[in-house]
Enzyme design. Structure first.
Site, mmCIF file in Angstrom:
data_model
loop_
_atom_site.group_PDB
_atom_site.id
_atom_site.type_symbol
_atom_site.label_atom_id
_atom_site.label_comp_id
_atom_site.label_asym_id
_atom_site.label_seq_id
_atom_site.Cartn_x
_atom_site.Cartn_y
_atom_site.Cartn_z
ATOM 1 N N SER A 26 -50.892 -39.598 15.063
ATOM 2 C CA SER A 26 -52.194 -38.941 14.911
ATOM 3 C C SER A 26 -52.815 -38.600 16.252
ATOM 4 O O SER A 26 -53.889 -38.027 16.322
ATOM 5 C CB SER A 26 -53.151 -39.846 14.119
ATOM 6 N N ASN A 114 -57.898 -50.886 12.076
ATOM 7 C CA ASN A 114 -58.660 -50.497 10.879
ATOM 8 C C ASN A 114 -60.171 -50.542 11.127
ATOM 9 O O ASN A 114 -60.891 -49.625 10.740
ATOM 10 C CB ASN A 114 -58.308 -51.410 9.699
ATOM 11 N N THR A 159 -84.449 -9.892 -7.620
ATOM 12 C CA THR A 159 -83.813 -10.898 -8.466
ATOM 13 C C THR A 159 -82.670 -10.162 -9.152
ATOM 14 O O THR A 159 -82.767 -8.943 -9.376
ATOM 15 C CB THR A 159 -84.774 -11.479 -9.522
ATOM 16 N N HIS A 160 -81.603 -10.891 -9.444
ATOM 17 C CA HIS A 160 -80.392 -10.276 -10.013
ATOM 18 C C HIS A 160 -79.914 -9.120 -9.138
ATOM 19 O O HIS A 160 -79.298 -8.161 -9.618
ATOM 20 C CB HIS A 160 -80.636 -9.784 -11.443
ATOM 21 N N SER A 281 -63.719 -0.671 15.272
ATOM 22 C CA SER A 281 -62.462 -0.579 14.547
ATOM 23 C C SER A 281 -61.419 0.035 15.471
ATOM 24 O O SER A 281 -61.732 0.921 16.264
ATOM 25 C CB SER A 281 -62.633 0.305 13.311
ATOM 26 N N LYS A 287 -66.914 3.203 13.574
ATOM 27 C CA LYS A 287 -67.251 1.941 12.922
ATOM 28 C C LYS A 287 -67.977 0.952 13.823
ATOM 29 O O LYS A 287 -67.698 0.819 15.002
ATOM 30 C CB LYS A 287 -65.979 1.253 12.418
ATOM 31 N N ASN A 289 -68.835 -3.018 12.949
ATOM 32 C CA ASN A 289 -68.633 -3.978 11.865
ATOM 33 C C ASN A 289 -69.401 -5.279 12.072
ATOM 34 O O ASN A 289 -69.506 -5.764 13.196
ATOM 35 C CB ASN A 289 -67.133 -4.292 11.730
ATOM 36 N N GLU A 294 -69.446 -11.786 8.740
ATOM 37 C CA GLU A 294 -68.288 -11.977 7.855
ATOM 38 C C GLU A 294 -67.559 -13.280 8.164
ATOM 39 O O GLU A 294 -67.144 -14.012 7.266
ATOM 40 C CB GLU A 294 -67.320 -10.802 7.991
ATOM 41 N N TYR A 321 -58.038 -50.955 3.424
ATOM 42 C CA TYR A 321 -57.498 -49.823 4.180
ATOM 43 C C TYR A 321 -56.159 -49.353 3.623
ATOM 44 O O TYR A 321 -55.289 -50.152 3.290
ATOM 45 C CB TYR A 321 -57.322 -50.207 5.666
ATOM 46 N N GLN A 326 -56.089 -42.016 7.266
ATOM 47 C CA GLN A 326 -55.872 -41.262 8.502
ATOM 48 C C GLN A 326 -56.154 -39.769 8.274
ATOM 49 O O GLN A 326 -56.475 -39.045 9.210
ATOM 50 C CB GLN A 326 -54.427 -41.472 8.967
ATOM 51 N N LYS A 329 -59.756 -37.506 9.144
ATOM 52 C CA LYS A 329 -60.313 -37.009 10.405
ATOM 53 C C LYS A 329 -60.242 -35.498 10.583
ATOM 54 O O LYS A 329 -61.242 -34.860 10.933
ATOM 55 C CB LYS A 329 -59.644 -37.736 11.581
HETATM 56 N N1 ARG Z 1 -54.576 -43.763 12.882
HETATM 57 C C1 ARG Z 1 -55.118 -44.642 11.916
HETATM 58 C C2 ARG Z 1 -56.205 -43.948 11.087
HETATM 59 O O1 ARG Z 1 -56.642 -42.953 11.500
HETATM 60 C C3 ARG Z 1 -55.730 -45.832 12.587
HETATM 61 C C4 ARG Z 1 -55.650 -47.063 11.781
HETATM 62 C C5 ARG Z 1 -54.233 -47.455 11.648
HETATM 63 N N2 ARG Z 1 -54.115 -48.660 10.946
HETATM 64 C C6 ARG Z 1 -52.942 -49.081 10.475
HETATM 65 N N3 ARG Z 1 -52.947 -50.179 9.846
HETATM 66 N N4 ARG Z 1 -51.850 -48.411 10.668
HETATM 67 O O2 ARG Z 1 -56.590 -44.384 10.039
#
Ligand code: ARG
Length: 465
Positions: A26, A114, A159-160, A281, A287, A289, A294, A321, A326, A329
């Protein structure tokens, strides 16, 4: 081969398979949490020192190394290696390279990735929320200023999507401000809930090392440690709520964006976008735009997707957990990035667009938009509304059949439709009269718009110039 088996190597005899390491990894997206991870570790070593697991000299030495590591991360001198699994393991490697495995190896006591990651995502998102708040405030400021500049200019209210009643352009612009104000309130309330520290929850059950989680919570500027270690490590409602508020901001922007796209068309011709905030364009030389509007509208779709994906990841996850977490994020990173990319461009476009107020005024009585005013005028003459509605309906049908406007109907024709339609009705057959009459709370009359502007300035201090 992955290095992160260094974190758990004892129980394993073989190395991690390459495909598994690639799936696990990650660090390419969680590296942005590096400075927060270092802040967490600096707080954690204070707790280790207070509980006697590090002496003063050791804590100071580690802290100095962490400050240096932070600088190296910021300057790009220290970067994650392809073999680092995540931000936590990469930074632990960095620390150990600086202070040696014996001292560096003490830091991991009493915490788990965790509780680390659950804390970092909170403090990261709190900072993102502050940045988003600043951008939303700028947009609110621009819109409030525009409302002042166009205080008493009318436009067709719809409205509408059909002509309904004339309103002031200022009133319409402020209608886009209030939802944004509520979004800022949502962010502030969210922050109160987000500001609790999972640190000390360990993997899920807490720690037996008698570390004081208040030390970490305080050092990170949070309110208090979380009350339940399982909740602390496994819940992501705070992340989901951030995503929802972000999606709502995007949706609110998209509604205004859609109007701007329509307003900029030749058929409407309500606004002209500044060159710097529109695009041409490659094939059609004529044009201009509304790409900013958008893209704002398009980003809303993407952000809703981020929120939906996150909610699907969280659904039915058993406690505590799970590695699925993971996946929390990238969606929220994308939401924050997208908003922080979109908002400055959108605000710039709004600040620089030119309103064709003459055109808006000309159209504001079109579509018999003063009919309600006639009906309400009849009510003021004590005609029951049901009958007033009926009479006005006949008047509209008559005008429509002649292809004329309501104020072009003659006194005799008024009388032939209803005895109640005396020539005095003409006093409400003007756009300015109609707008002026809508002076009840929340109405479009100038004094009520001025009330809004002063209320907004009190609520959102930045909006006063
Ligand atoms: N990269 C993990 C996450 O974003 C961190 C926690 C990892 N924990 C584990 N027991 N492998 O959740």
């Amino acid at each position: 081969m992955s290095d992160s088996s260094g974190l758990w190597g004892g129980r394993f005899s073989g190395a991690t398979n390459d495909a598994v390491a690639a799936l696990s990894r990650s660090v390419h997206f969680d590296w942005r949490l590096a400075k927060y991870d270092i802040a967490g570790t600096r707080a954690h070593i204070l707790a280790l020192k207070a509980a006697g697991y590090l002496n003063e000299a050791e804590q100071v030495k580690i802290d100095k190394a962490l400050v240096e590591l932070d600088k190296r991360v910021a300057s790009g001198m220290f970067v994650a290696k392809p073999t680092d699994e995540d931000v936590h393991s990469a930074l632990e490697r960095g620390l150990i390279e600086m202070v040696g495995p014996e001292l560096g190896g003490k830091v991991r006591a009493g915490r788990s990735r965790n509780d680390q990651i659950a804390t970092l995502i909170r403090i990261y998102l709190i900072d993102q929320a502050t940045a988003i708040r600043g951008e939303v405030l700028s947009l609110i400021d621009v819109l409030t200023t525009l409302a002042e500049e166009h205080l008493s200019e009318p436009m067709p209210g719809r409205t509408h999507f059909q002509h309904a009643q004339p309103v002031l352009l200022s009133h319409h612009l402020l209608a886009h401000v209030w939802p944004l104000v509520r979004d800022l309130e949502r962010l502030a309330e969210w922050k109160n809930r987000a500001s609790f520290s999972p640190y000390g929850a360990g993997a899920l059950a807490g720690t037996s090392l008698a570390l004081d989680p208040n030390i970490v919570s305080e050092a990170l500027g949070l309110t208090a440690p979380m009350a339940n270690s399982i909740d602390a490590t496994s819940s992501r409602d705070v992340v989901a709520e951030f995503a929802f508020i972000g999606a709502l901001i995007a949706i609110n922007l998209s509604r205004f964006a859609e109007e701007i796209i329509i307003w900029a068309s030749a058929e409407f011709n309500y606004v002209k976008l500044a060159d710097a905030f529109s695009t041409g364009s490659s094939i059609m030389p004529q044009k201009k735009n509304p790409d900013v509007a958008e893209l704002t509208r398009g980003k809303a779709g993407r952000i809703i997707g981020d929120l939906t994906g996150l909610l699907a990841t969280l659904k039915a996850l058993p406690l505590a957990y799970n590695r699925d977490l993971q996946e929390d994020k990238e969606p929220v990173f994308d939401i924050a990035d997208s908003l922080l990319l979109t908002l400055p461009a959108f605000t710039g476009m709004v600040a620089t667009m030119e309103f064709n107020t003459q055109r808006m005024e000309e159209l504001s009585s079109a579509g018999f938009s003063l009919a309600t005013d006639v009906a309400e005028w009849l009510v003021k003459q004590r005609i029951p509304f049901r009958e007033a509605h009926e009479i006005t309906g006949k008047l509209v049908a008559f005008a429509e059949s002649r292809g004329i406007d309501l104020n072009e109907v003659s006194d005799m024709e008024f009388a032939s439709i209803s005895n109640y339609l005396t020539p005095e009705v003409r006093e409400v057959l003007t756009v300015s009269g109609s707008i002026k009459s809508r002076s009840g709370t929340g109405g479009t009359a100038v004094p009520r718009v001025l009330d809004q502007i002063s209320a907004l300035r009190k609520l959102v201090p930045n909006t006063s110039r």
